[in-house]
Design an enzyme around this catalytic site. Structure first.
Site, PDB file in Angstrom:
ATOM      1  N   HIS A 128       0.881  -1.165   0.000  1.00 40.84           N
ATOM      2  CA  HIS A 128       0.000   0.000   0.000  1.00 40.84           C
ATOM      3  C   HIS A 128       0.920   1.217   0.000  1.00 40.84           C
ATOM      4  O   HIS A 128       1.992   1.174   0.614  1.00 40.84           O
ATOM      5  CB  HIS A 128      -0.816   0.106   1.282  1.00 40.84           C
ATOM      6  CG  HIS A 128      -1.748  -1.027   1.541  1.00 40.84           C
ATOM      7  ND1 HIS A 128      -1.366  -2.171   2.179  1.00 40.84           N
ATOM      8  CD2 HIS A 128      -3.061  -1.174   1.261  1.00 40.84           C
ATOM      9  CE1 HIS A 128      -2.399  -2.975   2.286  1.00 40.84           C
ATOM     10  NE2 HIS A 128      -3.437  -2.398   1.728  1.00 40.84           N
TER      11      HIS A 128
ATOM     12  N   ASP B 280       2.349   1.733   3.368  1.00 37.98           N
ATOM     13  CA  ASP B 280       3.271   0.724   3.927  1.00 37.98           C
ATOM     14  C   ASP B 280       4.688   1.200   3.674  1.00 37.98           C
ATOM     15  O   ASP B 280       5.611   0.918   4.452  1.00 37.98           O
ATOM     16  CB  ASP B 280       3.143  -0.633   3.214  1.00 37.98           C
ATOM     17  CG  ASP B 280       1.786  -1.266   3.378  1.00 37.98           C
ATOM     18  OD1 ASP B 280       1.075  -0.905   4.325  1.00 37.98           O
ATOM     19  OD2 ASP B 280       1.446  -2.138   2.539  1.00 37.98           O
TER      20      ASP B 280
ATOM     21  N   MET C 195       2.355  -5.921  -7.723  1.00 36.57           N
ATOM     22  CA  MET C 195       1.051  -5.332  -7.385  1.00 36.57           C
ATOM     23  C   MET C 195       1.219  -4.184  -6.404  1.00 36.57           C
ATOM     24  O   MET C 195       2.117  -4.212  -5.573  1.00 36.57           O
ATOM     25  CB  MET C 195       0.174  -6.442  -6.776  1.00 36.57           C
ATOM     26  CG  MET C 195      -1.198  -6.032  -6.298  1.00 36.57           C
ATOM     27  SD  MET C 195      -1.232  -5.455  -4.593  1.00 36.57           S
ATOM     28  CE  MET C 195      -1.864  -6.909  -3.745  1.00 36.57           C
TER      29      MET C 195
ATOM     30  N   GLU D 268     -11.077  -6.556  -4.635  1.00 45.50           N
ATOM     31  CA  GLU D 268     -10.982  -7.597  -3.593  1.00 45.50           C
ATOM     32  C   GLU D 268     -12.196  -7.550  -2.677  1.00 45.50           C
ATOM     33  O   GLU D 268     -12.356  -6.626  -1.894  1.00 45.50           O
ATOM     34  CB  GLU D 268      -9.702  -7.404  -2.774  1.00 45.50           C
ATOM     35  CG  GLU D 268      -9.588  -8.456  -1.678  1.00 45.50           C
ATOM     36  CD  GLU D 268      -8.308  -8.343  -0.877  1.00 45.50           C
ATOM     37  OE1 GLU D 268      -7.354  -7.692  -1.355  1.00 45.50           O
ATOM     38  OE2 GLU D 268      -8.266  -8.918   0.229  1.00 45.50           O
TER      39      GLU D 268
ATOM     40  N   LYS E 236     -14.867  -8.545   0.365  1.00 48.95           N
ATOM     41  CA  LYS E 236     -14.872  -9.018   1.753  1.00 48.95           C
ATOM     42  C   LYS E 236     -16.263  -8.730   2.310  1.00 48.95           C
ATOM     43  O   LYS E 236     -16.815  -7.667   2.029  1.00 48.95           O
ATOM     44  CB  LYS E 236     -13.798  -8.278   2.557  1.00 48.95           C
ATOM     45  CG  LYS E 236     -13.606  -8.807   3.967  1.00 48.95           C
ATOM     46  CD  LYS E 236     -12.441  -8.116   4.667  1.00 48.95           C
ATOM     47  CE  LYS E 236     -12.223  -8.722   6.036  1.00 48.95           C
ATOM     48  NZ  LYS E 236     -11.148  -8.030   6.773  1.00 48.95           N
TER      49      LYS E 236
ATOM     50  N   GLU F  96      -9.812 -13.501  -1.876  1.00 50.13           N
ATOM     51  CA  GLU F  96      -9.000 -13.919  -0.717  1.00 50.13           C
ATOM     52  C   GLU F  96      -9.669 -15.101  -0.027  1.00 50.13           C
ATOM     53  O   GLU F  96     -10.869 -15.071   0.259  1.00 50.13           O
ATOM     54  CB  GLU F  96      -8.824 -12.756   0.267  1.00 50.13           C
ATOM     55  CG  GLU F  96      -8.099 -13.208   1.534  1.00 50.13           C
ATOM     56  CD  GLU F  96      -7.702 -12.093   2.469  1.00 50.13           C
ATOM     57  OE1 GLU F  96      -7.201 -11.059   1.977  1.00 50.13           O
ATOM     58  OE2 GLU F  96      -7.859 -12.272   3.692  1.00 50.13           O
TER      59      GLU F  96
ATOM     60  N   HIS G 155     -11.684 -14.292   3.065  1.00 50.12           N
ATOM     61  CA  HIS G 155     -12.872 -13.464   2.920  1.00 50.12           C
ATOM     62  C   HIS G 155     -14.082 -14.272   2.439  1.00 50.12           C
ATOM     63  O   HIS G 155     -15.192 -14.093   2.945  1.00 50.12           O
ATOM     64  CB  HIS G 155     -12.582 -12.296   1.970  1.00 50.12           C
ATOM     65  CG  HIS G 155     -11.518 -11.375   2.491  1.00 50.12           C
ATOM     66  ND1 HIS G 155     -11.050 -10.299   1.776  1.00 50.12           N
ATOM     67  CD2 HIS G 155     -10.826 -11.376   3.663  1.00 50.12           C
ATOM     68  CE1 HIS G 155     -10.117  -9.676   2.490  1.00 50.12           C
ATOM     69  NE2 HIS G 155      -9.961 -10.321   3.631  1.00 50.12           N
TER      70      HIS G 155
ATOM     71  N   ASP H 264      -5.283 -13.711  -3.200  1.00 50.88           N
ATOM     72  CA  ASP H 264      -4.762 -13.584  -1.832  1.00 50.88           C
ATOM     73  C   ASP H 264      -4.939 -14.924  -1.121  1.00 50.88           C
ATOM     74  O   ASP H 264      -6.058 -15.325  -0.780  1.00 50.88           O
ATOM     75  CB  ASP H 264      -5.509 -12.479  -1.070  1.00 50.88           C
ATOM     76  CG  ASP H 264      -4.948 -11.097  -1.362  1.00 50.88           C
ATOM     77  OD1 ASP H 264      -3.993 -10.990  -2.165  1.00 50.88           O
ATOM     78  OD2 ASP H 264      -5.460 -10.118  -0.781  1.00 50.88           O
TER      79      ASP H 264
ATOM     80  N   ASP I 127     -11.483 -11.908  10.716  1.00 48.75           N
ATOM     81  CA  ASP I 127     -10.558 -12.116   9.590  1.00 48.75           C
ATOM     82  C   ASP I 127      -9.201 -12.570  10.143  1.00 48.75           C
ATOM     83  O   ASP I 127      -8.405 -11.753  10.590  1.00 48.75           O
ATOM     84  CB  ASP I 127     -10.428 -10.785   8.839  1.00 48.75           C
ATOM     85  CG  ASP I 127      -9.583 -10.898   7.594  1.00 48.75           C
ATOM     86  OD1 ASP I 127      -9.389 -12.015   7.099  1.00 48.75           O
ATOM     87  OD2 ASP I 127      -9.133  -9.843   7.115  1.00 48.75           O
TER      88      ASP I 127
ATOM     89  N   ASP J  15      -6.576 -14.321   8.685  1.00 55.35           N
ATOM     90  CA  ASP J  15      -5.363 -14.225   7.851  1.00 55.35           C
ATOM     91  C   ASP J  15      -4.291 -15.231   8.273  1.00 55.35           C
ATOM     92  O   ASP J  15      -3.114 -14.891   8.429  1.00 55.35           O
ATOM     93  CB  ASP J  15      -4.781 -12.799   7.894  1.00 55.35           C
ATOM     94  CG  ASP J  15      -5.675 -11.784   7.208  1.00 55.35           C
ATOM     95  OD1 ASP J  15      -6.453 -12.165   6.307  1.00 55.35           O
ATOM     96  OD2 ASP J  15      -5.595 -10.594   7.565  1.00 55.35           O
TER      97      ASP J  15
ATOM     98  N   ASP K 141      -1.576 -13.192   1.552  1.00 51.46           N
ATOM     99  CA  ASP K 141      -2.058 -12.066   2.351  1.00 51.46           C
ATOM    100  C   ASP K 141      -2.408 -12.610   3.726  1.00 51.46           C
ATOM    101  O   ASP K 141      -3.574 -12.843   4.051  1.00 51.46           O
ATOM    102  CB  ASP K 141      -3.278 -11.413   1.690  1.00 51.46           C
ATOM    103  CG  ASP K 141      -3.676 -10.158   2.440  1.00 51.46           C
ATOM    104  OD1 ASP K 141      -2.893  -9.712   3.303  1.00 51.46           O
ATOM    105  OD2 ASP K 141      -4.765  -9.623   2.181  1.00 51.46           O
TER     106      ASP K 141
HETATM  107  C1  GLT Z   1      -5.797  -5.482   4.479  1.00 55.38           C
HETATM  108  C2  GLT Z   1      -6.855  -6.481   4.086  1.00 55.38           C
HETATM  109  C3  GLT Z   1      -6.420  -7.317   2.969  1.00 55.38           C
HETATM  110  C4  GLT Z   1      -6.219  -6.576   1.694  1.00 55.38           C
HETATM  111  C5  GLT Z   1      -5.109  -5.619   1.760  1.00 55.38           C
HETATM  112  C6  GLT Z   1      -5.069  -4.829   0.480  1.00 55.38           C
HETATM  113  S1  GLT Z   1      -5.099  -4.653   3.157  1.00 55.38           S
HETATM  114  O1  GLT Z   1      -4.768  -6.124   5.151  1.00 55.38           O
HETATM  115  O2  GLT Z   1      -7.181  -7.273   5.236  1.00 55.38           O
HETATM  116  O3  GLT Z   1      -7.293  -8.389   2.754  1.00 55.38           O
HETATM  117  O4  GLT Z   1      -5.848  -7.493   0.702  1.00 55.38           O
HETATM  118  O5  GLT Z   1      -5.633  -3.567   0.599  1.00 55.38           O
HETATM  119 MN    MN Z   2      -6.439  -9.516   1.049  1.00 52.77          MN
HETATM  120 MN    MN Z   3      -7.967 -10.925   5.164  1.00 53.96          MN
END
Ligand code: GLT
Ligand code: MN
Ligand code: MN
Length: 404
Positions: free
Chosen positions: A55, A58, A89, A182, A184, A218, A221, A246, A256, A258, A288
């Site tokens: 980003h 970042d 990206m 993306e 979510k 993702e 998500h 992702d 979430d 991750d 991600d």
């Molecule tokens: C954030 C989010 C991710 C996205 C990122 C891209 S930022 O961490 O949870 O799923 O992919 O903006």
């Molecule tokens: Mn993501």
């Molecule tokens: Mn996520």
């Protein structure tokens, strides 16, 4: 002969925000210090990654002066040049700053929407400076808690106008980005607009230049929404819209998480890898995800190695699945072919319609066939458990632990 150590040819990428995550969550402070962007680049290269994504903020703090921005960009570029890591990206942080608390492109405040456009154009400039070709839009704050605000329809219109504007900007600058939305379902908003891959695909068709837009699904998500990730990416592949991905993991019904790729739902991870590999998806395999909050710096790199290693192991399992004679026989038995009926069913003509309407079908026989899916699924589980015959195509290093 190779083991499960990645090389850049495997196209593994991480965001600066992933391995750089410090363990902060809504209930607690950071538990580790994080790393500078050049240190992340050097370490990822050492581990065999292909690229790094970011980003705008970042890399460059939101309040950095022009001189600071240039110094940071130069240090980052030096690390990329030293290591050969690429930036496939880039994206914009449109969620951290309080200005975006009620949305960026979908804010009810026209000033916020304009600022979001300005910030995104600057972030696109930064990404292009490092050669990024894919531009991701994760609309973290694009949503509502209070639908009484009455903006549901307007918000989609504002979102569309912004994406159309930015696509044109990219063309005018000669950046020629491919844009990836993306989805979510929720978090950090109560309800986020375009909550699933299917919603994003539907929305893309309403844009001025739909061919420039695809999706960045993702794992976590779709799983949060109670949906199947392999089904989502299959639909994106079918539509020619899988522009980026992702990879991570997630328990259904949780926040979430991750998690490290493959940490939770191995079968889902296996079919994800199978779809990517079998379909010839050529883009980056982007993780991600982030290390658990419990971990220290070493745990972060164990996490990163684990994501890549698990992907490669699953890729081997896919190759094994694809040549296993018993599995291939089960797959063949599953499909019933009938050349005459298939010809009648494809490509409408009035004659074919009449022909089909005049056929008689033995409904009871159709309902009686057992397709053998229990057998097929058990074989799949046994491939994953490592108890089926043939040696792996890659030879793992003897006694090597995951992440060691
Ligand atoms: C954030 C989010 C991710 C996205 C990122 C891209 S930022 O961490 O949870 O799923 O992919 O903006
Ligand atoms: Mn993501
Ligand atoms: Mn996520």
């Amino acid at each position: 002969m190779t083991d499960y150590t990645p090389t850049p040819a495997d196209k593994f990428t991480f965001g600066l925000w992933t391995v750089g995550q410090t363990g902060r969550d809504p209930f607690g402070e950071a538990t580790r210090r994080g790393f500078s962007a050049p240190d992340i680049v050097r370490k990822l290269a050492e581990l065999g990654a292909y690229g790094v994504n970011f980003h705008d903020n970042d890399l460059v703090p939101i309040d950095a002066s022009a001189a600071e921005r240039d110094r940071i960009a130069n240090d980052f570029r030096a690390a990329l040049n030293d290591t050969g890591l690429v930036v496939p990206m880039a994206t914009t942080n449109l969620f951290s700053d309080p200005a975006f608390k009620d949305g960026a492109f979908t804010s009810a405040d026209a000033r916020v929407r304009a600022y979001a456009l300005q910030k995104t154009m600057q972030a696109m400039d930064l990404g292009a400076e490092f050669g990024a070709q894919t531009y991701v839009f994760w609309g973290g704050r694009e949503g509502t808690e209070v639908d009484g605000s009455g903006k549901l329809l307007d918000a989609l219109g504002w979102f569309r106008d912004s994406l159309d504007f930015l696509a044109q900007y990219s063309q005018d600058q000669g950046y020629n980005y491919r844009f990836a939305l993306e989805p979510k379902p929720n978090e950090p908003r109560g309800d986020i607009f375009l909550p699933t891959v299917g919603s994003a695909l539907g929305f893309i068709a309403t844009l001025k230049q739909p061919e420039l837009f695809g999706v960045n699904p993702e794992f976590a998500h779709e799983t949060m929404a109670g949906l199947s990730f392999p089904h989502a990416i299959a639909q994106a592949i079918d539509a020619g819209k899988l522009f980026h991905i992702d990879l991570n993991d997630q328990k259904m019904g949780r926040f979430d998480q991750d998690l490290r790729f493959g940490a939770e739902n191995l079968k889902g991870a296996f079919f994800t890898v199978k779809l990517l590999e079998d379909s010839g998806y050529a883009g980056p395999r982007h993780f991600d995800a982030h290390a658990l909050r419990t971990e220290d710096a070493e745990g972060v790199w164990t996490f990163a190695r684990g994501c890549m290693r698990t992907y490669l192991i699953l890729k081997d399992k896919v190759a094994q699945f694809n040549v296993d004679p018993e599995i291939q026989a089960a797959l063949q038995a599953y499909r019933v072919q009938d050349a005459e009926l298939e010809a009648l069913s494809q490509g409408y003509t009035p004659e074919k319609a009449r022909g089909l309407k005049n056929r008689s079908f033995d409904r009871s026989a159709l309902g009686q066939r057992g397709p053998g899916l229990e057998h097929l699924d058990q074989l799949t589980v046994e491939v994953l458990l490592g108890v089926r015959g043939s040696a792996p195509l890659r030879t793992p290093r003897a006694q090597t632990e995951v992440g060691a």
